[in-house]
Design a protein around this motif. Structure first.
Motif, short mmCIF file in Angstrom:
data_model
loop_
_atom_site.label_atom_id
_atom_site.label_comp_id
_atom_site.label_asym_id
_atom_site.label_seq_id
_atom_site.Cartn_x
_atom_site.Cartn_y
_atom_site.Cartn_z
N ALA A 157 38.07 40.17 58.03
CA ALA A 157 37.60 39.90 56.25
C ALA A 157 38.59 40.49 55.50
O ALA A 157 38.95 39.74 54.53
CB ALA A 157 36.03 40.61 56.12
N MET A 158 39.06 41.83 55.95
CA MET A 158 40.05 42.29 55.03
C MET A 158 41.52 41.50 54.85
O MET A 158 41.83 41.25 53.92
CB MET A 158 40.35 43.93 55.58
N LEU A 159 41.75 41.01 56.35
CA LEU A 159 42.97 40.27 56.33
C LEU A 159 43.17 38.99 55.52
O LEU A 159 43.95 38.63 54.84
CB LEU A 159 43.38 40.07 57.78
N GLY B 265 41.01 40.74 44.41
CA GLY B 265 41.83 42.00 44.64
C GLY B 265 40.75 42.98 44.68
O GLY B 265 40.97 44.21 45.43
N LYS B 266 39.88 43.31 43.93
CA LYS B 266 38.70 44.35 43.99
C LYS B 266 37.93 44.20 45.36
O LYS B 266 37.68 45.25 45.73
CB LYS B 266 37.85 44.27 42.93
N LEU B 267 37.82 43.04 45.61
CA LEU B 267 36.89 42.90 46.56
C LEU B 267 37.59 43.18 48.01
O LEU B 267 37.27 43.61 48.89
CB LEU B 267 36.28 41.29 47.03
N LYS B 268 38.95 42.91 48.01
CA LYS B 268 39.84 43.21 49.20
C LYS B 268 39.94 44.68 49.14
O LYS B 268 39.90 45.38 50.33
CB LYS B 268 41.32 42.83 48.98
N THR B 269 39.99 45.58 48.20
CA THR B 269 40.00 46.95 47.98
C THR B 269 38.41 47.62 48.77
O THR B 269 38.53 48.40 49.59
CB THR B 269 40.35 47.50 46.92
N ALA C 186 44.42 35.94 50.72
CA ALA C 186 43.94 34.91 49.84
C ALA C 186 44.18 35.62 48.30
O ALA C 186 44.34 34.78 47.33
CB ALA C 186 42.10 34.87 49.84
N SER C 187 43.94 36.96 48.01
CA SER C 187 44.11 37.68 46.81
C SER C 187 45.66 37.49 46.35
O SER C 187 46.08 37.21 45.35
CB SER C 187 43.66 39.01 46.86
#
Length: 199
Positions: A175-177, A135-139, A182-183
């Motif tokens: 990558a964001m999608l 989740g943090k990596l997504k942000t 995934a998260s």
């Protein structure tokens, strides 16, 4: 109001300003796009930094409050969605508006699902579902995507291919999608006890 909460409020206040600068060239002329995008990126960068700073200060100095727990995730999501919505309508990004519509839908779906899950977990068992690494990596990827969407065409202006197709921005979008999906799945999988349809 303590310092972390003030930083969160500052982030909310900054949101309409970077949205304004993304959209402003559509009204005052495309020849102003460079400086408007630079200002928008600077404001967004400051807002993103306050997101890191308020959480760090709140945890390190034991200043976590109910107001912060409520406002911080709202500020984060509104900041990102504000940029996405502007990209859908601003003229240089208009050819990507269908892509952004899909992106916004997927990100919104994930956020609604995870937020609802957190509410159910909190009410059912008092469990607080914290942000995990995905989740943090997504942000972080969302923030990088928005900054590159604003700046890439100006940084790589000597390359017509980059100006037209913005390959780094597109790669970050993918990558964001992937991280968004995934998260979201990871949150649901790790907390599936709260998703029992028989209860």
């Amino acid at each position: 109001m303590n310092l972390p909460n003030k930083l969160t409020v500052l982030r909310v206040i900054l949101i309409p300003f970077f949205m304004l600068f993304i959209l402003l060239p559509d009204f005052i002329g495309e020849n102003n796009r460079l400086w408007c995008d630079l200002v928008a990126a600077a404001i967004f960068g400051i807002a993103s930094f306050t997101d890191f700073l308020d959480g760090h200060i709140a945890r390190s100095q034991n200043l976590v409050t109910d107001f912060g727990k409520f406002m911080d995730p709202i500020a984060d999501k509104v900041m990102v969605f504000g940029a996405f919505l502007c990209f859908m309508v601003a003229n240089p990004y208009s050819e990507y508006r269908y892509l952004f519509a899909i992106v916004v839908f997927i990100v919104l779906l994930r956020e609604f699902a995870v937020t609802s899950l957190r509410l159910v977990a909190q009410s059912a068992g008092g469990k607080v579902i914290a942000a995990d690494k995905l989740g943090k990596l997504k942000t972080v990827t969302q923030i990088c995507f928005i900054l590159f969407a604003l700046l890439e065409k100006h940084i790589l202006f000597m390359c017509p291919f980059c100006v037209k197709y913005m390959p780094i921005t597109c790669a970050l979008c993918v990558a964001m999608l992937v991280l968004t999906v995934a998260s979201g799945i990871n949150y649901l999988k790790n907390n599936k006890e709260f998703l029992d349809p028989t209860k």
